[in-house]
Each structure stands twice: as structure tokens, then as C-alpha cells.
Enzyme design. Sequence first.
Site, PDB file in Angstrom:
ATOM      1  CG  LEU A 144      -8.199   6.277  12.774  1.00 42.43           C
ATOM      2  CD1 LEU A 144      -7.766   6.961  14.063  1.00 42.43           C
ATOM      3  CD2 LEU A 144      -7.250   5.142  12.431  1.00 42.43           C
ATOM      4  CB  CYS A 161     -14.866 -13.574 -17.236  1.00 42.24           C
ATOM      5  SG  CYS A 161     -13.582 -14.500 -18.074  1.00 42.24           S
ATOM      6  CB  CYS A 205     -14.477   5.004   1.124  1.00 43.58           C
ATOM      7  SG  CYS A 205     -14.528   3.214   0.968  1.00 43.58           S
ATOM      8  CG  ASP A 256      -2.137   0.910   1.025  1.00 45.31           C
ATOM      9  OD1 ASP A 256      -1.958   2.097   0.656  1.00 45.31           O
ATOM     10  OD2 ASP A 256      -3.275   0.445   1.241  1.00 45.31           O
TER      11      ASP A 256
END
Length: 251
Positions: A68, A173, A186, A59
Site C-alpha cells: 500500500l 536486443c 522491491c 497477476d
Amino acid sequence: MNDEQLLRYSRHLLLEEIDIAGQERLLSSQVLIIGAGGLGSACAPYLAAAGVGKITLIDHDHVELTNLQRQIMHQDNSIGMSKVASGERFLKSLNPTCQVEALEKRVDEPLLKELIDDVDVVVDCTDNFSTRHLINRVCVAHGKVLVSGAALRFDGQVSVFDFRDPNSPCYACVFPPDPNYVETNCASMGVFAPLVGIIGTIQAAQTLQVMIGFGEPLIGRLLIWNARTTQVDEIKLARHHACPVCGPGTH
């Protein structure tokens, strides 16, 4: 296993589907987890606690206060740290015997190709369409099992793409590449906190099933979780012979 390991994993050893042989497979296994956010925060701890020998976390992001609410691998004192460093600290506190490799990097094709040959399963815990397609392409090319998850707002989904099986579909697919696709995440759409935990832990369970070799993982099936209605649906998936990633002549 030594006496401490026999005690630590004793509840697994009582399960005939796992037993000593299955636990030893986990102890010698390697998992690559891409994404140390919401999904990764739920998936990685269960894999570490269950006895996976090595976990590689990738990451490029750093922990922020807004994370959090749902990213339980990170705490207040993680703010400003790289997510992989925070994640490594958390996983080692859960199980010091688990080897954790923390790579603070943006995932790209050369990095995946460098890492993928050594791992047993790749777990996609990312949050964007283009990265999911990149991970899928590399997994197809190298014949690696891919455990894919996604969660946004109140809706989540999980599937397993097992490229050792010639009949298994790939991610493309099911969700064909679309250069005009508009990313949603988000930050702009929101996400219900427990949803990433539900989907991430299902990803962990699927990963353990694949590595130990018991039950029926979600190969050729897409599990959909609706947190508004607490409803679980399943869609059967088939390989698309015109798929631009896994179709004939593509690799």
C-alpha cells in the site's frame, strides 16, 4: 460516442492530436496489462480513465499491507484480495464503461498466446527479468507493440518495442537473456513510492500515443529516470542483428 462520452472525454476532444477520431480509436481498443502492482497501479487507471475500451489485467498475487506504500490501485480494504480483483474494482469505480477482464493467473506462454491476438498493445508492468523476456518473445512472434517499464530503488526506465517496424529493437536486443542473472525486487531492495507512479504513468502515455497514433513514442529509445537527482536521460537503441529473439531466422 453518445452525449455522456462526449462530455466525459471533452478535454481529449479539444486536443487536435486526439479529437473525435482518436478517442473513438481508444474506445474500440484493447490493452493487456501484465502486473497489477506498482507500475500497473499507475498505468491501468489512466488507461481506463482515458477511455480504453477493454483492459485485461493479469497477476497471480494478492494484496498485502506492504504493497500500500506505492500500489495506489489497492486500499486497506483490499488486503487479502487478489490484485486483479482489487484492480478491477478500482478501475470500474473510475470509469464504469471500461470493460475489465481480471485474470488471477501466473503469466506463462500458453496464456499469453491465448490472449495476445485480440489486443492492440501489451504493457509489461512486471518486476522480474525472466517474465519480461517471456513477454518480449511472445510479442515478437505475434508482431505486437510492447510498452516496457521497470522501477527499483530510485531508478526507473521505459521503452516501446514496436514489432510492426522492422527496424525496432526488442527487449532482448537491449537486455540479452542471461541464465545466471540474479533477480532483485522491491521486497529485498526497496522502492521509492512515487517512482512507480512516474514510470507507470509514462507507460500509460506511451500506450495512448501508440494507439491513437500521434507524437513520437519511445521506439528505439530508452528513457531513464533518476529520482535522486530528478534527472531524465535517454539512450538510443538499435536492433541487434545477432539477437536470439528477433534476429534473422529466429521467427
